[in-house]
Design a protein around this motif. Structure first.
Motif, mmCIF file in Angstrom:
data_model
loop_
_atom_site.group_PDB
_atom_site.id
_atom_site.type_symbol
_atom_site.label_atom_id
_atom_site.label_comp_id
_atom_site.label_asym_id
_atom_site.label_seq_id
_atom_site.Cartn_x
_atom_site.Cartn_y
_atom_site.Cartn_z
ATOM 1 N N GLN A 1 0.858 -1.167 0.000
ATOM 2 C CA GLN A 1 0.000 0.000 0.000
ATOM 3 C C GLN A 1 0.898 1.221 0.000
ATOM 4 N N ARG B 1 -6.735 -8.554 -14.103
ATOM 5 C CA ARG B 1 -5.783 -8.720 -13.005
ATOM 6 C C ARG B 1 -4.413 -9.018 -13.599
ATOM 7 N N ASP C 1 4.271 -7.441 -7.372
ATOM 8 C CA ASP C 1 4.177 -7.382 -5.922
ATOM 9 C C ASP C 1 5.376 -6.686 -5.280
ATOM 10 N N ILE D 1 6.203 1.982 -6.260
ATOM 11 C CA ILE D 1 4.869 2.548 -6.399
ATOM 12 C C ILE D 1 4.970 4.046 -6.611
ATOM 13 N N THR E 1 2.510 7.219 -6.974
ATOM 14 C CA THR E 1 1.130 7.619 -6.733
ATOM 15 C C THR E 1 0.924 9.024 -7.266
ATOM 16 N N LEU F 1 4.448 0.475 -10.457
ATOM 17 C CA LEU F 1 3.010 0.320 -10.307
ATOM 18 C C LEU F 1 2.444 1.707 -10.070
ATOM 19 N N HIS G 1 -0.351 4.211 -9.074
ATOM 20 C CA HIS G 1 -1.592 4.400 -8.334
ATOM 21 C C HIS G 1 -2.078 5.792 -8.700
ATOM 22 N N SER H 1 -2.556 0.514 -11.444
ATOM 23 C CA SER H 1 -3.285 -0.140 -10.359
ATOM 24 C C SER H 1 -4.753 0.266 -10.443
ATOM 25 N N THR H 2 -5.638 -0.716 -10.326
ATOM 26 C CA THR H 2 -7.076 -0.457 -10.387
ATOM 27 C C THR H 2 -7.777 -1.133 -9.226
ATOM 28 N N THR H 3 -9.030 -0.770 -9.038
ATOM 29 C CA THR H 3 -9.874 -1.405 -8.031
ATOM 30 C C THR H 3 -10.705 -2.458 -8.738
#
Length: 139
Positions: free
Chosen positions: A39, A52, A57, A61, A63, A99, A101, A128-130
């Motif tokens: 996160q 997906r 992983d 990240i 953002t 990744l 966000h 990154s998506t929901t």
């Protein structure tokens, strides 16, 4: 001929202690392993998607916050455009995956610029998506 033991009876705690030890070790393991979830620490409302992608992983990240300012964060640390470029350049020898966000309301131009910069430097980029909610069965 009946065989009898002449050893003294042992306390039940002798048999319960290893069980309690194993349970406590499992509890500690699950408490510490919950912190390994990836996160960024910055709240963004990501777009929805049913697809997906695996293998990101351990990616860095980036953002991009929503709004007019569209602040950028690299691994949770606020960065400017020049700092992001320098950081990506410095980390070229390590993990080469990014990744993104990006908030749903982040400027598309900012998202495109960041992804283009990362791809120019040889990074793999993923958005990154929901996940979308599955349709519920009607009765």
């Amino acid at each position: 001929m009946k065989l009898e033991s002449h050893l003294p009876k042992q306390s039940p705690w002798l048999y319960i202690t290893p069980l309690l030890n194993a349970i406590l070790l499992l509890l500690v393991y699950f408490l510490f392993s919950s912190g390994f979830v990836v996160q960024s620490g910055i709240t963004v409302e990501m777009p929805r998607s049913s697809s997906r992608l695996t293998g990101f992983d351990r990616a860095h990240i980036v953002t991009i916050a929503g709004g007019e300012s569209a602040a950028m964060y690299f691994d949770g640390k606020l960065v400017t455009w020049d700092e992001l470029r320098a950081t990506l350049e410095k980390l070229r020898s390590g993990e080469r995956r990014i990744l993104l966000h990006a908030d749903r309301f982040a400027p598309t131009g900012k998202f495109t610029e960041v992804s283009s910069l990362a791809m120019e430097m040889g990074y793999e980029v993923a958005l990154s998506t929901t996940p979308t909610q599955p349709a519920t069965a009607q009765r």
